[in-house]
Design a protein around this motif. Structure first.
Motif, PDB file in Angstrom:
ATOM      1  N   UNK A   1     -27.796 -69.148  31.268  1.00  0.00           N
ATOM      2  CA  UNK A   1     -28.240 -70.457  30.800  1.00  0.00           C
ATOM      3  C   UNK A   1     -28.608 -70.422  29.332  1.00  0.00           C
ATOM      4  N   UNK A   2     -28.662 -71.590  28.708  1.00  0.00           N
ATOM      5  CA  UNK A   2     -28.938 -71.657  27.276  1.00  0.00           C
ATOM      6  C   UNK A   2     -30.382 -71.324  26.932  1.00  0.00           C
ATOM      7  N   UNK A   3     -31.281 -71.371  27.904  1.00  0.00           N
ATOM      8  CA  UNK A   3     -32.686 -71.113  27.618  1.00  0.00           C
ATOM      9  C   UNK A   3     -33.085 -69.663  27.691  1.00  0.00           C
ATOM     10  N   UNK A   4     -32.194 -68.795  28.171  1.00  0.00           N
ATOM     11  CA  UNK A   4     -32.496 -67.375  28.302  1.00  0.00           C
ATOM     12  C   UNK A   4     -31.539 -66.557  27.449  1.00  0.00           C
ATOM     13  N   UNK A   5     -32.032 -65.419  27.017  1.00  0.00           N
ATOM     14  CA  UNK A   5     -31.156 -64.439  26.382  1.00  0.00           C
ATOM     15  C   UNK A   5     -30.251 -63.836  27.449  1.00  0.00           C
ATOM     16  N   UNK A   6     -28.929 -63.913  27.295  1.00  0.00           N
ATOM     17  CA  UNK A   6     -28.028 -63.342  28.305  1.00  0.00           C
ATOM     18  C   UNK A   6     -28.215 -61.822  28.402  1.00  0.00           C
TER      19      UNK A   6
ATOM     20  N   UNK B   1     -32.387 -72.439  32.137  1.00  0.00           N
ATOM     21  CA  UNK B   1     -31.994 -71.060  32.364  1.00  0.00           C
ATOM     22  C   UNK B   1     -32.162 -70.692  33.822  1.00  0.00           C
ATOM     23  N   UNK B   2     -31.595 -69.589  34.200  1.00  0.00           N
ATOM     24  CA  UNK B   2     -31.669 -69.153  35.584  1.00  0.00           C
ATOM     25  C   UNK B   2     -31.509 -67.635  35.639  1.00  0.00           C
TER      26      UNK B   2
END
Length: 542
Positions: free
Chosen positions: A351-356, A445-446
């Motif tokens: 997700x865009x809210x977490x660092x991959x 994010x997830x």
């Protein structure tokens, strides 16, 4: 006379061949492929050519010695005369002919001296060559180590700076989520810009971690991304200030000084004209779904716990559980209980809210324990039992959702009566998943885990009456992982009640690895299991 000439010719041929066989050559040096050129490396090839030239000169002199082109007075070969006196050999002979100078064949002693002089000069040239090669490699290694150290420090600085800004970014996201009624279009645009450059930084760092030294172009690209991240972060801060003012009913500093009644009117006006964005609506719906799933899992787990407690108490009241069962030759019991498991898994962030990234983590489901325990000859010195089991777990009473299933069988052979030595073995399959949606805290994010693996185990235990301590070696079937791990068990069983605890340090993490560049396989977690259960008699016989 002919015999003497033939003997001399034969001796000269032998000497010539012996010397020719001992001629030395130096192959081209690999220093030409060295990454960093220095003064020592530049001098290697001329030093090699010098030694090669000595060999070429020796072979030429040897050929002339053999052909008889040797001055009888100055004791030089034709090529030596031409090199040292700078005149043709024939002219040199003619100039001294009146003094008795003539061309003649070299003697065996001359061949030997020629070779000795060649060996001495060549060995000296070769030592010089070797020293230059060593100096070239040493200087190159030093330069490479210096550059690698500088590169490591640079990458560490880039990573540290990007993580510092990512922490600030998360803080702004969390703060902005407290104002659900405000317009966040500009804020979300800057958020996307920040993540775009942040992910670019992580990609460059990951691609250079295991490769060569980072190029100057990559460093400049990293610096540009960091600068753009700082700009986006500053703009997010400004947008957040506007969100906070609007969310509290104020649009500027002057309005904050107005009477409370006017502030309230303004707040109502802003809220009534607000149109929820598609992204905010999607996050709100996902958060609601996450909450509904969590509540359902909590309800199922609480119901299961109540049912297990009721069934156990009913079994005790009916006399279906009794310690005297141990006196029977054959006993079949049902196992029903509750437990907790901490299973090491790989957690993937998206997700865009977490660092991959993918990281070592652990899932902790609340579990329903079921199974059978069939005992044979336990009233005798040697006996055995088989224990098929099935465990179902839910991630109840937590913010995550998911389930777990463990199933398999254990087999034990006991030696002894009050004090027993127990030989243990078993096979088990574990499968499960875990999901978490960060929409509940306002982040797009997830995280998720998904695992499925098997293991077989064997070991030994010591049992005294109703307490057993054991150690087992487990072979885990998990991709390419085939190293053994060790687990330690404590079990207590008395009459109708049982308890077990299991601990296995440095357990391998299981599951899909979505981002292998951001995953450290060397890190391990501990596996931990607890359970309490009823032992309900089904069949028994002498």
């Amino acid at each position: 006379m002919k015999s003497a000439i033939l003997a001399v010719t034969f001796l000269m041929t032998i000497v010539t061949c012996v010397h020719a066989q001992e001629v030395k050559r130096i192959p081209p040096s690999s220093t030409g492929n060295i990454e960093f050129t220095n003064d020592y490396c530049k001098a290697v090839e001329p030093a090699r050519q010098k030694a090669e030239k000595l060999t070429d000169q020796y072979l030429q002199d040897l050929d002339e010695y053999k052909k008889g082109r040797f001055c009888s007075t100055c004791k030089r070969s034709a090529s030596q005369v031409e090199r040292e006196l700078h005149i043709p050999f024939d002219q040199h002979i003619e100039d001294g002919r009146q003094q008795g100078r003539k061309a003649e064949a070299a003697t065996e002693e001359m061949f030997a001296k020629l070779y000795q002089d060649y060996q001495k000069e060549w060995s000296s040239a070769y030592r010089d060559y070797e020293k230059l090669v060593d100096a070239c490699i040493g200087a190159n290694l030093k330069i490479k180590q210096q550059q690698e150290a500088e590169d490591k420090a640079t990458r560490a600085h880039f990573r540290e700076r990007s993580e510092e800004m990512y922490v600030q970014y998360k803080a702004l996201i969390d703060s902005a989520s407290r104002y659900p009624g405000a317009d966040k279009q500009k804020f979300n645009e800057e958020k996307s810009t920040f993540l775009l450059h942040y992910n670019s930084v992580q990609r460059i760092l990951n691609s250079s971690t295991y490769g060569n030294v980072m190029s100057r172009e990559k460093r400049e690209e990293m610096a540009n991304h960091l600068e753009d991240m700082e700009t986006a972060l500053t703009n997010m801060d400004v947008s957040y200030t506007n969100i906070r003012y609007r969310g509290s009913g104020s649009t500027n500093t002057a309005q904050k000084s107005k009477p409370a009644a006017k502030d309230t009117t303004r707040t109502t006006a802003v809220t009534s004209t607000y149109v929820e964005s598609a992204e905010s609506r999607a996050l709100r719906e996902r958060a609601a779904q996450q909450q509904r799933t969590n509540e359902m899992e909590n309800t199922v787990a609480a119901t299961a716990a109540g049912a297990v407690a009721g069934i156990g108490m009913a079994a005790i009241a009916s006399g279906a559980s009794d310690y005297e069962d141990e006196e029977y030759s054959f006993v079949l019991r049902g196992i029903l209980g509750l437990g907790y498991q901490q299973i090491p898994v790989v957690t993937n962030y998206g997700g865009s809210g977490f660092k991959p990234k993918s990281e070592n983590d652990a899932t902790g489901p609340f579990c329903l324990l079921t199974g059978l325990d069939a005992k044979f000859f336990h009233d005798r010195f040697i006996g055995f039992n088989i224990q098929p089991f099935f465990t179902y777990g839910l991630l109840a009473f937590s913010s995550s959702t998911g389930n777990l299933m463990n199933y398999g069988a254990n087999a034990n052979v006991k030696l002894g009566n009050a004090f027993q030595v127990v030989l243990k073995g078993g096979y088990e399959i574990r499968t499960g998943k875990e999901n978490y949606d960060a929409a509940e805290i306002g982040i797009n994010g997830y995280t998720y885990s998904n695992y499925n693996y098997s293991l077989y185990k064997y070991g030994i235990g010591l049992r005294y009456k109703f307490v057993e301590l054991s150690g087992l070696r487990e072979m885990v079937s998990m991709g390419e992982y085939n190293e053994p791990v060790y687990a330690f068990n404590l079990a207590m069983e008395y009459a109708w009640l049982g308890f077990h605890a299991r601990y296995a340090p440095n357990y391998p993490v299981a599951g899909e690895i979505t981002y292998p560049d951001n995953f450290d396989p060397s890190k391990k977690q501990a596996l931990f299991q607890l359970g309490m259960y009823w032992r309900i008699s089904i069949v028994k016989g002498k």
